[in-house]
Design an enzyme around this catalytic site. Sequence first.
Site, PDB file in Angstrom:
ATOM      1  N   HIS A  18       0.726  -1.183   0.072  1.00  3.50           N
ATOM      2  CA  HIS A  18      -0.084  -0.082  -0.180  1.00  3.50           C
ATOM      3  C   HIS A  18       0.816   1.176  -0.013  1.00  3.50           C
ATOM      4  O   HIS A  18       1.984   1.206   0.773  1.00  3.50           O
ATOM      5  CB  HIS A  18      -0.957   0.073   1.149  1.00  3.50           C
TER       6      HIS A  18
ATOM      7  N   ASP B  81      -8.219  -5.028  -0.248  1.00  6.04           N
ATOM      8  CA  ASP B  81      -8.530  -6.096  -1.348  1.00  6.04           C
ATOM      9  C   ASP B  81      -8.072  -7.479  -1.115  1.00  6.04           C
ATOM     10  O   ASP B  81      -8.507  -8.378  -1.821  1.00  6.04           O
ATOM     11  CB  ASP B  81      -7.958  -5.635  -2.687  1.00  6.04           C
TER      12      ASP B  81
HETATM   13  C1  SDX Z   1      -6.049  -0.061  -3.229  1.00  5.13           C
HETATM   14  O1  SDX Z   1      -4.267   4.519  -2.310  1.00  5.13           O
HETATM   15  C2  SDX Z   1      -5.300   3.830  -1.647  1.00  5.13           C
HETATM   16  O2  SDX Z   1      -5.742   4.157  -0.566  1.00  5.13           O
HETATM   17  C3  SDX Z   1      -5.863   2.746  -2.385  1.00  5.13           C
HETATM   18  C4  SDX Z   1      -6.800   1.893  -1.853  1.00  5.13           C
HETATM   19  C5  SDX Z   1      -8.060   2.653  -1.537  1.00  5.13           C
HETATM   20  O3  SDX Z   1      -8.807   2.521  -0.378  1.00  5.13           O
HETATM   21  O4  SDX Z   1      -8.420   3.707  -2.350  1.00  5.13           O
HETATM   22  O5  SDX Z   1      -6.494   1.407  -0.577  1.00  5.13           O
HETATM   23  C6  SDX Z   1      -7.056   0.620  -2.425  1.00  5.13           C
HETATM   24  O6  SDX Z   1      -5.744   0.237  -4.175  1.00  5.13           O
HETATM   25  C7  SDX Z   1      -5.432  -1.087  -2.302  1.00  5.13           C
HETATM   26  C8  SDX Z   1      -3.966  -1.564  -3.186  1.00  5.13           C
HETATM   27  C9  SDX Z   1      -4.474  -2.647  -4.197  1.00  5.13           C
HETATM   28  N1  SDX Z   1      -3.548  -3.062  -5.020  1.00  5.13           N
HETATM   29  C10 SDX Z   1      -2.846  -4.284  -4.765  1.00  5.13           C
HETATM   30  O7  SDX Z   1      -3.055  -4.914  -4.117  1.00  5.13           O
HETATM   31  C11 SDX Z   1      -1.849  -4.540  -6.049  1.00  5.13           C
HETATM   32  C12 SDX Z   1      -0.490  -5.112  -5.480  1.00  5.13           C
HETATM   33  N2  SDX Z   1       0.027  -3.783  -4.642  1.00  5.13           N
HETATM   34  C13 SDX Z   1       1.095  -3.062  -5.559  1.00  5.13           C
HETATM   35  O8  SDX Z   1       1.018  -2.966  -7.037  1.00  5.13           O
HETATM   36  C14 SDX Z   1       1.660  -1.874  -4.594  1.00  5.13           C
HETATM   37  O9  SDX Z   1       1.857  -2.165  -3.310  1.00  5.13           O
HETATM   38  C15 SDX Z   1       0.581  -0.821  -4.594  1.00  5.13           C
HETATM   39  C16 SDX Z   1       0.398  -0.285  -6.031  1.00  5.13           C
HETATM   40  C17 SDX Z   1      -0.422  -0.906  -3.807  1.00  5.13           C
HETATM   41  C18 SDX Z   1       1.381   0.429  -3.993  1.00  5.13           C
HETATM   42  O10 SDX Z   1       2.474   0.779  -4.890  1.00  5.13           O
HETATM   43  P1  SDX Z   1       3.596   1.923  -4.504  1.00  5.13           P
HETATM   44  O11 SDX Z   1       3.111   2.641  -3.387  1.00  5.13           O
HETATM   45  O12 SDX Z   1       4.098   2.375  -6.014  1.00  5.13           O
HETATM   46  O13 SDX Z   1       5.026   1.044  -3.982  1.00  5.13           O
HETATM   47  P2  SDX Z   1       6.168   0.454  -5.009  1.00  5.13           P
HETATM   48  O14 SDX Z   1       5.490  -0.142  -6.316  1.00  5.13           O
HETATM   49  O15 SDX Z   1       6.839   1.563  -5.327  1.00  5.13           O
HETATM   50  O16 SDX Z   1       6.900  -0.649  -4.350  1.00  5.13           O
HETATM   51  C19 SDX Z   1       7.738  -0.390  -3.517  1.00  5.13           C
HETATM   52  C20 SDX Z   1       8.492  -1.762  -3.124  1.00  5.13           C
HETATM   53  C21 SDX Z   1       8.925  -2.373  -4.955  1.00  5.13           C
HETATM   54  O17 SDX Z   1      10.272  -2.975  -4.761  1.00  5.13           O
HETATM   55  P3  SDX Z   1      11.450  -2.335  -4.830  1.00  5.13           P
HETATM   56  O18 SDX Z   1      11.477  -1.441  -6.134  1.00  5.13           O
HETATM   57  O19 SDX Z   1      11.668  -1.446  -3.652  1.00  5.13           O
HETATM   58  O20 SDX Z   1      12.687  -3.601  -4.954  1.00  5.13           O
HETATM   59  O21 SDX Z   1       7.671  -3.002  -2.872  1.00  5.13           O
HETATM   60  C22 SDX Z   1       7.366  -3.892  -3.924  1.00  5.13           C
HETATM   61  C23 SDX Z   1       7.797  -3.084  -5.235  1.00  5.13           C
HETATM   62  O22 SDX Z   1       8.364  -3.851  -6.307  1.00  5.13           O
HETATM   63  N3  SDX Z   1       6.113  -4.291  -3.984  1.00  5.13           N
HETATM   64  C24 SDX Z   1       5.448  -5.501  -4.095  1.00  5.13           C
HETATM   65  C25 SDX Z   1       4.265  -5.501  -3.908  1.00  5.13           C
HETATM   66  N4  SDX Z   1       3.864  -4.356  -3.988  1.00  5.13           N
HETATM   67  C26 SDX Z   1       5.107  -3.519  -3.818  1.00  5.13           C
HETATM   68  N5  SDX Z   1       6.384  -6.790  -4.440  1.00  5.13           N
HETATM   69  C27 SDX Z   1       5.550  -7.788  -4.585  1.00  5.13           C
HETATM   70  N6  SDX Z   1       4.096  -7.594  -4.470  1.00  5.13           N
HETATM   71  C28 SDX Z   1       3.548  -6.637  -4.220  1.00  5.13           C
HETATM   72  N7  SDX Z   1       2.198  -6.479  -3.814  1.00  5.13           N
END
Ligand code: SDX
Length: 392
Positions: free
Chosen positions: A271, A328
């Site tokens: 998140h 989710d």
């Molecule tokens: C919602 O914003 C909100 O409030 C949204 C929400 C709402 O109520 O409106 O809460 C609802 O959208 C919840 C999120 C649902 N999405 C998912 O579950 C999809 C999977 N999650 C990721 O795509 C991700 O965690 C996000 C999109 C939720 C957040 O992405 P960020 O903040 O841009 O974080 P990032 O992509 O920069 O990740 C940071 C690190 C990275 O690794 P490094 O580059 O530091 O090595 O964490 C890793 C990412 O690769 N990472 C994950 C991961 N999420 C982040 N690795 C594996 N699996 C994951 N799910």
Amino acid sequence: TGGVTTIDPGYKNTGSCESAITFLNGEEGILRYRGYSIEDLAEKADFLEVAYLLIFGELPTKEQLDKFYADIKAESHVDEDVKKILDGFPKSAHPMGVLSSLTSALIAFNPSSVNVDSDEDMYKAIVKLLGKFPVLVAWALRKKNGQPLDYGDDNLGYVENILKMMFKKASSDYELNPTVVNALDKLLILHADHEQNCSTSTVRIVGSSHAGLFASISAGISALWGPLHGGANQAVLEMLEAIKEDGGDTKKYMAKAKDKEDPFRLMGFGHRVYKNFDPRARIIKKAADEVLSDLGVEDPILEIAKGLEKEALEDPYFVDRKLYPNVDFYSGIIYRAMGIPVEMFTVMFALGRLPGWIAQWKEMRARKEPIGRPRQVYIGETKRDFVDISNR
Ligand code: SDX
């Protein structure tokens, strides 16, 4: 450079506005609507009460809530010609695309809802949307199932009526199950607002051009559809199903999620704001156990989800990045137990988020926020002379 010297991709460190609606503390996993904790509201309030709180800023008295619901019911008719638009979709259309299209189509049938400069016009547009949106949600499901497009029953509560419109069979009456009603009411409360997330920021920036409320909400539905945002609840179930088909091999999916070469992410984890457990995920996980046992549903997917969560919470890759289950991760398991098809999961998220989108849009307009127009750092070609096509 074309305007600015630094950019902030994804607005990770940018505040877009001041708001009095929702408070998040990502480090401690705190979520409050208008100062009330999500735990209290999920336990003690009902969805329409929370919608009123988000939009008007205070918990309603009984009289205020009764009038609000009466005004919504008075506006819950959708013009029969909208059915002709729905008829044009193939059954295979994703319900989120249907919902954003029909929400935009409502403008043509409710032209007075476009310019909402007076409080009265604003209130009218709000009750129209809260009345008609659930009908569109139910029609999107019934279109998919090849069922007649129906209305519910004005004598029922807001959430009860949504369930009846969605599931009523032409031949028999729909039996309301209190467990299902309470579970959906709680899920909608938990999804109702979340400060400046992607879809809410979309609703605000579209509304900042003074596009109407319905047009702004239609744009928000499209933003929510993405699997990185609200579309994750559908992607989580598809991922858990794939793991189940794969013999429950969670380790293989954990490895994929950590492999930088592999675009796969563990859906339902991580998140932008919460670097702790998403308080909503904690409540939904507890509700999943209760709802499935009340409904007598044995779903192996729930055990796979719990196994995956346990593994991730002990895995250094996830722990270092503070990746916890989000809203989710467990919600789809409850929707499925309630008989809602997976393609409708994100539609249920939109149904819950509607009052939050409305509240944020209303606040943006009341505060006379300027039109959203960020700058950029230009990295394209420097000046060059035109070359006639004969010389290219
Ligand atoms: C919602 O914003 C909100 O409030 C949204 C929400 C709402 O109520 O409106 O809460 C609802 O959208 C919840 C999120 C649902 N999405 C998912 O579950 C999809 C999977 N999650 C990721 O795509 C991700 O965690 C996000 C999109 C939720 C957040 O992405 P960020 O903040 O841009 O974080 P990032 O992509 O920069 O990740 C940071 C690190 C990275 O690794 P490094 O580059 O530091 O090595 O964490 C890793 C990412 O690769 N990472 C994950 C991961 N999420 C982040 N690795 C594996 N699996 C994951 N799910």
